[in-house]
Design a protein around this motif. Sequence first.
Motif, PDB file in Angstrom:
ATOM      1  N   UNK A   1      -7.521  -8.851 -24.768  1.00 45.08           N
ATOM      2  CA  UNK A   1      -6.673  -8.499 -25.544  1.00 45.08           C
ATOM      3  C   UNK A   1      -5.177  -9.021 -25.408  1.00 45.08           C
ATOM      4  N   UNK A   2      -4.243  -9.403 -24.091  1.00 43.50           N
ATOM      5  CA  UNK A   2      -2.750  -9.435 -24.606  1.00 43.50           C
ATOM      6  C   UNK A   2      -2.851 -10.420 -25.544  1.00 43.50           C
ATOM      7  N   UNK A   3      -3.652 -11.929 -24.984  1.00 44.61           N
ATOM      8  CA  UNK A   3      -3.716 -12.528 -26.374  1.00 44.61           C
ATOM      9  C   UNK A   3      -3.252 -12.661 -27.885  1.00 44.61           C
ATOM     10  N   UNK A   4      -4.410 -11.797 -27.771  1.00 46.83           N
ATOM     11  CA  UNK A   4      -4.748 -10.686 -29.104  1.00 46.83           C
ATOM     12  C   UNK A   4      -3.560 -10.240 -29.636  1.00 46.83           C
ATOM     13  N   UNK A   5      -2.985  -9.252 -28.812  1.00 44.88           N
ATOM     14  CA  UNK A   5      -2.020  -8.532 -29.535  1.00 44.88           C
ATOM     15  C   UNK A   5      -0.864  -9.483 -29.697  1.00 44.88           C
ATOM     16  N   UNK A   6      -0.199 -10.225 -28.629  1.00 43.77           N
ATOM     17  CA  UNK A   6       0.826 -11.285 -28.790  1.00 43.77           C
ATOM     18  C   UNK A   6       1.002 -12.341 -30.177  1.00 43.77           C
ATOM     19  N   UNK A   7      -0.513 -12.407 -31.086  1.00 42.76           N
ATOM     20  CA  UNK A   7      -0.573 -13.134 -31.855  1.00 42.76           C
ATOM     21  C   UNK A   7      -0.537 -12.053 -33.483  1.00 42.76           C
ATOM     22  N   UNK A   8      -0.765 -11.046 -33.132  1.00 40.01           N
ATOM     23  CA  UNK A   8      -0.766  -9.880 -34.292  1.00 40.01           C
ATOM     24  C   UNK A   8       0.320  -9.440 -34.504  1.00 40.01           C
TER      25      UNK A   8
ATOM     26  N   UNK B   1       4.019 -11.119 -42.193  1.00 34.58           N
ATOM     27  CA  UNK B   1       2.579 -11.597 -42.126  1.00 34.58           C
ATOM     28  C   UNK B   1       1.373 -10.833 -42.420  1.00 34.58           C
ATOM     29  N   UNK B   2       1.928  -9.526 -41.557  1.00 34.43           N
ATOM     30  CA  UNK B   2       1.023  -8.245 -41.695  1.00 34.43           C
ATOM     31  C   UNK B   2       2.366  -7.151 -41.886  1.00 34.43           C
ATOM     32  N   UNK B   3       1.655  -6.121 -42.141  1.00 33.78           N
ATOM     33  CA  UNK B   3       3.301  -4.630 -42.592  1.00 33.78           C
ATOM     34  C   UNK B   3       2.752  -4.640 -40.887  1.00 33.78           C
ATOM     35  N   UNK B   4       3.617  -3.244 -40.794  1.00 39.28           N
ATOM     36  CA  UNK B   4       3.617  -2.188 -39.289  1.00 39.28           C
ATOM     37  C   UNK B   4       2.549  -1.625 -39.973  1.00 39.28           C
TER      38      UNK B   4
ATOM     39  N   UNK C   1      -4.712  -3.526 -36.556  1.00 32.50           N
ATOM     40  CA  UNK C   1      -5.599  -3.698 -36.068  1.00 32.50           C
ATOM     41  C   UNK C   1      -6.039  -3.906 -34.399  1.00 32.50           C
ATOM     42  N   UNK C   2      -4.434  -2.888 -33.931  1.00 31.35           N
ATOM     43  CA  UNK C   2      -4.535  -3.019 -32.696  1.00 31.35           C
ATOM     44  C   UNK C   2      -5.347  -1.986 -32.069  1.00 31.35           C
ATOM     45  N   UNK C   3      -5.451  -1.148 -32.736  1.00 23.96           N
ATOM     46  CA  UNK C   3      -6.092  -0.136 -32.225  1.00 23.96           C
ATOM     47  C   UNK C   3      -7.375  -0.221 -32.269  1.00 23.96           C
ATOM     48  N   UNK C   4      -8.098  -1.142 -33.079  1.00 20.07           N
ATOM     49  CA  UNK C   4      -9.022  -1.744 -32.778  1.00 20.07           C
ATOM     50  C   UNK C   4      -9.676  -2.901 -32.178  1.00 20.07           C
ATOM     51  N   UNK C   5      -8.624  -3.778 -31.569  1.00 17.62           N
ATOM     52  CA  UNK C   5      -7.820  -4.554 -30.248  1.00 17.62           C
ATOM     53  C   UNK C   5      -8.989  -3.669 -29.362  1.00 17.62           C
ATOM     54  N   UNK C   6      -7.898  -2.643 -29.048  1.00 16.38           N
ATOM     55  CA  UNK C   6      -8.229  -1.265 -28.342  1.00 16.38           C
ATOM     56  C   UNK C   6      -9.314  -1.127 -27.706  1.00 16.38           C
ATOM     57  N   UNK C   7     -10.196  -0.857 -29.235  1.00 14.64           N
ATOM     58  CA  UNK C   7     -11.431   0.032 -29.088  1.00 14.64           C
ATOM     59  C   UNK C   7     -12.536  -1.948 -28.375  1.00 14.64           C
ATOM     60  N   UNK C   8     -12.069  -2.436 -28.874  1.00 10.74           N
ATOM     61  CA  UNK C   8     -13.411  -4.011 -28.794  1.00 10.74           C
ATOM     62  C   UNK C   8     -13.073  -4.592 -27.248  1.00 10.74           C
ATOM     63  N   UNK C   9     -11.820  -4.726 -26.632  1.00  9.45           N
ATOM     64  CA  UNK C   9     -12.031  -4.936 -25.475  1.00  9.45           C
ATOM     65  C   UNK C   9     -11.632  -4.007 -24.087  1.00  9.45           C
ATOM     66  N   UNK C  10     -11.322  -2.882 -24.803  1.00  9.90           N
ATOM     67  CA  UNK C  10     -11.254  -1.901 -23.829  1.00  9.90           C
ATOM     68  C   UNK C  10     -10.321  -2.020 -22.364  1.00  9.90           C
ATOM     69  N   UNK C  11      -8.754  -2.486 -22.482  1.00 11.53           N
ATOM     70  CA  UNK C  11      -7.838  -2.875 -21.946  1.00 11.53           C
ATOM     71  C   UNK C  11      -7.761  -1.917 -20.886  1.00 11.53           C
ATOM     72  N   UNK C  12      -7.785  -2.501 -19.687  1.00 18.19           N
ATOM     73  CA  UNK C  12      -7.672  -1.168 -18.345  1.00 18.19           C
ATOM     74  C   UNK C  12      -6.367  -0.339 -18.702  1.00 18.19           C
ATOM     75  N   UNK C  13      -5.755  -0.288 -19.338  1.00 18.24           N
ATOM     76  CA  UNK C  13      -4.745   0.437 -19.969  1.00 18.24           C
ATOM     77  C   UNK C  13      -4.581   1.301 -21.317  1.00 18.24           C
ATOM     78  N   UNK C  14      -5.673   1.541 -21.236  1.00 15.11           N
ATOM     79  CA  UNK C  14      -6.239   1.315 -22.734  1.00 15.11           C
ATOM     80  C   UNK C  14      -5.702   2.875 -22.984  1.00 15.11           C
ATOM     81  N   UNK C  15      -6.063   3.850 -22.077  1.00 16.69           N
ATOM     82  CA  UNK C  15      -5.752   5.541 -22.614  1.00 16.69           C
ATOM     83  C   UNK C  15      -4.495   6.280 -22.145  1.00 16.69           C
TER      84      UNK C  15
END
Length: 69
Positions: A28-35, A43-46, A52-66
């Motif tokens: 999640x951290x690496x993906x978030x840094x990339x986006x 290259x991408x809009x806000x 993308x970030x919301x989808x990554x949170x759903x996919x990776x379920x980081x420890x502090x996702x709440x």
Amino acid sequence: MRVEKFEGEKKVIKTEYTDMDLKAELNFYLSDKFIQDLFLLDEISLEEYRKIRRENIKKFRPILSELML
């Protein structure tokens, strides 16, 4: 580690994380840094960044996702 207060007493609850939890956190951290970099380079809009970030949170379920949603 989490500390909870119960009627003046402190109770320590240890939370064990598996290797999979830690790998998901790192991914999640690496993906978030990339986006973030893509957003800062215009290259991408806000809106795309947030989506993308919301989808990554759903996919990776980081420890502090709440706290992140």
